[in-house]
Design an enzyme around this catalytic site. Structure first.
Site: not given
Ligand SMILES: NC(=O)C1=CN([C@@H]2O[C@H](COP(=O)(O)OP(=O)(O)OC[C@H]3O[C@@H](n4cnc5c(N)ncnc54)[C@H](OP(=O)(O)O)[C@@H]3O)[C@@H](O)[C@H]2O)C=CC1
Ligand SMILES: Nc1nc2c(ncn2[C@@H]2O[C@H](COP(=O)(O)O)[C@@H](O)[C@H]2O)c(=O)[nH]1
Length: 325
Positions: A173
């Protein structure tokens, strides 16, 4: 509020009640099924694929299939044909609504759906939960990711059956650096904070670096932990194998990295190389043994006995012993 992470907490033992760690039961219940350990591999492309999910389901583990470059309907159909439960991920875009409609139209009911977006405390998630509950009412819905009690309360009120906590604590992340937000660096205390208001199971997601962190997550309110990096890099892991100076590595990249997205837009993840570390089955077996050991140190026989122990915080402003009163 106390701020701490996994590396700053140790749990305190209580008098042993078993004569062998094998008497300790590491299993956990989620959504009406019992699983061998409270661990689920992250729903990421370099952690799970169809074969791994099938193996996990057949061998008593919980899994969540990722949602990238995948026909979810075909996946559910295949898992049903194999006679195992189906557990998929969804986003919140029109294509995800279409998936739900196709599943409902075919009478294919996945046992678990995880709504998995970066900022899960959002009306988009509320609307997807409502759609799932209308079209697939028997499905157990996990929603996330979030990092505050307000978000847990909202998701539960919107109908989520479980929530997933963790904004940016993962190994690949970069959310914290790119946006200034998240639970990275204090994920364990965020879990504690969220668990205080939760009335349904929480999955602690990201930041697990040692097997002992599983027990710490349970102690602070998790029902299950989601693990990426420690379960990537195995012989059967889907990531590409890379030979560097005669040593073998497997790639592990974030779902919000350019490697997963195919473009550099709203990137919040990176790619790293994990040394290849043998078979996934061996790591999971060792995790089970270690959780059994944790239960024995808690003076208990079953997983949730870990919730009863005291703990110490090492160093820093919050340092000290914390007793359950
Ligand atoms: N656990 C974590 O800290 C994180 C995990 N991830 C992982 O990455 C993958 C992709 O995630 P994600 O980009 O959400 O999925 P998607 O690309 O499917 O986006 C989901 C929707 O949410 C919108 N979106 C995403 N981020 C935001 C935000 N900060 N505020 C408002 N709208 C938002 C996107 O629009 P738009 O792209 O146009 O904004 C889209 O419409 C997932 O598996 C997710 O769990 C990603 C980042 C953080
Ligand atoms: N901010 C982001 N978080 C992400 C992304 N891809 C996955 N993830 C999150 O990380 C955990 C796994 O964490 P680990 O410490 O066990 O390796 C996963 O389950 C997601 O929630 C990303 O691109 N950006």
């Amino acid at each position: 509020m106390e701020i701490f992470d996994y590396d700053k907490v140790l749990l305190l033992p209580r008098k042993c009640r078993v004569t062998s760690r094998s008497e300790c039961d590491a299993s956990v219940e989620l959504g009406g099924r019992s699983f061998r350990i409270p661990v689920v591999p992250a729903n990421m492309k370099t952690v799970v694929n169809e074969q791994i999910c099938l193996w996990l389901a057949r061998n008593g583990y919980f899994y969540v299939m990722h949602r990238f470059d995948l026909d979810n309907v075909k996946f559910v159909r295949q898992m049903k044909a194999e006679g195992v439960y189906a557990s998929i991920s969804l986003g919140v875009k029109p294509a995800d609504y279409e998936t739900v409609d196709r599943l409902a139209a075919e009478g294919l009911v996945p046992e678990y759906v995880t709504i998995d977006i970066a900022h899960g405390h959002a009306d988009t998630v509320k609307n997807m939960i409502a759609h799932l509950k209308e079209k697939l009412p028997a499905t157990f819905v996990i929603a996330g990711n979030v990092g505050t009690p307000e978000a847990i309360i909202d998701l539960e009120n919107w109908g989520a059956d479980a929530t997933k906590v963790g904004i940016g604590p993962g190994k690949v992340c970069i959310t914290r650096m790119k946006t200034g937000f998240g639970t990275g660096g204090w994920q364990l205390s965020a879990m504690k904070w969220c668990a205080r208001v939760a009335t349904k199971p929480i999955i602690a997601d990201g930041g697990i670096r040692e097997h002992g962190d599983i027990a710490k997550s349970i102690r602070f309110g998790a029902t299950m932990v989601m693990i990426g990096s420690m379960l990537a890099g195995h012989e059967e892991s889907p990531g590409q194998t890379v030979d560097e100076g005669g040593k073998l590595y497997k790639e592990y990249y974030g779902s919000a990295s350019d490697f997963n997205k195919g473009e550099y837009k709203h990137v919040e993840g990176k790619r790293i190389l994990e040394p290849v570390k043998g078979k996934l089955a061996d790591t999971l077996r060792e995790m089970e043994e270690d959780v059994q050991s944790s239960i024995s140190y808690s003076g208990g026989r079953k997983l949730m006995d870990i919730r009863k122990v005291n703990y110490v915080i090492l160093g820093g402003d919050n340092a000290g012993e914390h007793l359950l009163m």
